[in-house]
Design an enzyme around this catalytic site. Structure first.
Site, short mmCIF file in Angstrom:
data_model
loop_
_atom_site.label_atom_id
_atom_site.label_comp_id
_atom_site.label_asym_id
_atom_site.label_seq_id
_atom_site.Cartn_x
_atom_site.Cartn_y
_atom_site.Cartn_z
N ASP A 147 -11.01 -0.34 12.98
CA ASP A 147 -11.01 0.38 14.31
C ASP A 147 -9.62 0.39 14.66
O ASP A 147 -8.71 -0.50 14.24
CB ASP A 147 -11.59 -0.65 15.26
N THR A 175 -15.43 -2.22 12.56
CA THR A 175 -14.11 -3.15 12.12
C THR A 175 -14.80 -4.13 11.06
O THR A 175 -15.72 -4.70 11.10
CB THR A 175 -13.77 -4.12 13.31
N PRO A 203 -14.76 -0.14 7.54
CA PRO A 203 -14.24 -1.05 6.66
C PRO A 203 -13.85 -0.82 5.09
O PRO A 203 -13.35 -1.69 4.40
CB PRO A 203 -15.41 -2.06 7.06
N GLY A 207 -7.76 2.43 8.67
CA GLY A 207 -8.88 1.53 8.45
C GLY A 207 -9.47 0.54 9.51
O GLY A 207 -8.63 0.18 10.46
N GLY A 220 -14.67 -5.83 1.57
CA GLY A 220 -16.14 -5.82 2.11
C GLY A 220 -16.57 -4.14 2.25
O GLY A 220 -15.63 -3.34 2.65
N LYS A 232 0.47 1.15 4.70
CA LYS A 232 1.33 -0.22 5.05
C LYS A 232 0.74 -1.39 4.13
O LYS A 232 -0.25 -2.11 4.21
CB LYS A 232 0.99 -0.71 6.48
N MET A 261 -6.07 -10.72 7.51
CA MET A 261 -4.72 -10.73 7.08
C MET A 261 -4.30 -12.25 6.95
O MET A 261 -3.27 -12.19 7.33
CB MET A 261 -3.72 -9.86 7.95
N ASP A 280 -3.57 5.49 6.41
CA ASP A 280 -2.90 4.36 5.96
C ASP A 280 -3.58 3.88 4.83
O ASP A 280 -4.60 4.44 4.19
CB ASP A 280 -3.03 3.32 7.14
#
Length: 414
Positions: free
Chosen positions: A262, A290, A184, A260, A373, A229, A344, A207
């Site tokens: 999972d 995650t 995370p 990032g 986090g 992204k 998101m 990413d």
């Protein structure tokens, strides 16, 4: 006779460090400078998406042009991360005139300072200088990291012994791909297996949400592909990412797709696996921690709690509830009593909140937003479902952020 370098730990908190160049090398070096608290000035006409994300988050200053001598004003250290030897030599010479130490990515012998191979274990940082040989430094560093590991990996997942810098392409072995969840945000939350595969990689496709300090520890000969992204900004098409994985693997390389969280939690890892499978490329999938669970946990919010919530649901909020493209039954989620975790979802948070309330979720339901986090930049905003969207705007909360809705938000409050 060449003298040995003098090892020194620089306390860069609040001190100006100039980085010249905005490519892959700068992408690898900047996170460690930020972690040290440096006031980073980045000078480059163009940036990678990962560096642009750091700029947008206000973590560093960017001057979108070529280097000028006045950029050295007030600097304590300079990193030259360009592939133009003449330009690098010019920056290095100007830094020397001002008695500013200068790291050069293009020519270690011409530099006045070296970046060591580093491993970090909580408050312990080990830096290794290999007498100017990066591969030797990495080999020693990795041996030390194994000794410092808090727990040993099972025999079945023990690190593979490889000649330092030897790629599968040069040894004639079949290429392969590993989809690795980086966790995370805290670099120490990558799994042991994920870290081991990362140290073996010939190519790393990373990413935006990958912890930058993990990239700082890659071997110098590793090809780093920035596949960031950035939400609602520049992006590399998924098809291009798939093609990079396949092409590098078919050329014989071991490719790690570092993602990032999972790989399969809104990470499009399934699409990448299918593309590799269609090309006959073997794939290993390494699950990651995650943010849907880790970010609330780091903020003191359990997604389930006895007597409070017996269920939690994770949804993507990147598509508005009233969009024909939405696959989420927001009306059904509104009727559930458990915890709702939204990833998101900042852009559509007002619409999401209104939809949940319209379908029966009480506006006074506790809600929280956790930005970045598990990292040093973590922020937590506590509110209610009816007010959270306005509170997020007022507090200027930015992605990446996790939204939690439910009574668990206050379950551990004293």
């Amino acid at each position: 006779m060449t003298s040995n370098p003098y090892p020194l730990g620089l306390r860069l908190g609040g001190r100006r460090v100039v980085v010249v160049g905005g490519g892959a090398v700068a992408t690898r070096r900047v996170p460690a400078l930020l972690d040290a608290g440096a006031d980073v000035l980045l000078v480059a006409p163009e940036l990678t998406p990962a560096l642009r994300a750091q700029v947008d988050a206000g973590r560093l200053h960017w001057v979108p042009r070529r280097f000028a001598v006045e950029d050295l004003d007030g600097a304590w250290l300079v990193h030259v991360a360009v592939d133009d030897p003449m330009a690098a030599a010019s920056v290095s010479a100007l830094a020397a005139e001002r008695r500013i130490f200068c790291v050069r990515a293009d020519d270690r012998t011409a530099a006045t300072a070296w970046t060591p191979a580093v491993t970090r274990h909580g408050p312990v940082t080990v830096a290794v200088l290999g007498g100017g040989d990066p591969r030797r430094a990495m080999t020693v560093r990795d041996a030390i990291r194994d000794l410092l590991a808090v727990r040993l990996a099972p025999e079945s997942s023990a690190p593979t012994q490889r000649r330092p810098g030897a790629s599968t392409a040069t040894t004639g072995a079949t290429g392969r791909v590993a989809l690795v969840g980086a966790g995370p945000g805290d670099p120490e939350l990558i799994t042991v297996k994920g870290w081991r595969l990362l140290t073996e990689a010939d190519v790393v496709v990373a990413d935006r949400l990958v912890p930058g300090l993990l990239l700082d520890e890659l071997r110098p000969d590793v090809e780093l592909v920035d596949a960031s992204k950035i939400p609602y900004g520049p992006s590399r098409a998924q098809e291009e990412i798939n093609q990079i994985l396949v092409d590098r693997a078919l050329a014989g390389a071991f490719v790690v797709r570092l993602k990032g969280g999972d790989p399969y939690v809104f990470g499009r890892g399934g699409e990448e696996l299918l593309a590799c499978a269609a090309a006959g490329v073997p794939v290993t999938v390494v699950p990651g921690v995650t943010s849907s669970i880790a970010a609330p946990s780091a903020a003191g919010i359990p997604v389930t709690h006895r007597g409070v919530a017996h269920e939690f649901t994770v949804v993507s909020g990147h598509v508005a509830p009233d969009s024909p493209a939405s696959l989420v039954r927001w009306d059904a989620l509104a009727g559930m009593r458990g915890t709702l975790v939204i990833l998101m979802g900042l852009k559509n948070l007002a619409a999401i909140s209104e939809t949940l309330i319209a379908h029966g979720r009480p506006p006074q339901t506790p809600a929280a937003v956790v930005q970045e986090g598990t990292t040093g930049a973590q922020r937590v905003l506590r509110s209610t479902l009816g007010a959270v969207a306005a509170d997020v705007l007022a507090a200027d909360v930015r992605p990446p952020a996790v939204v939690v809705v439910g009574d668990v938000v206050g379950a551990l409050d004293g």
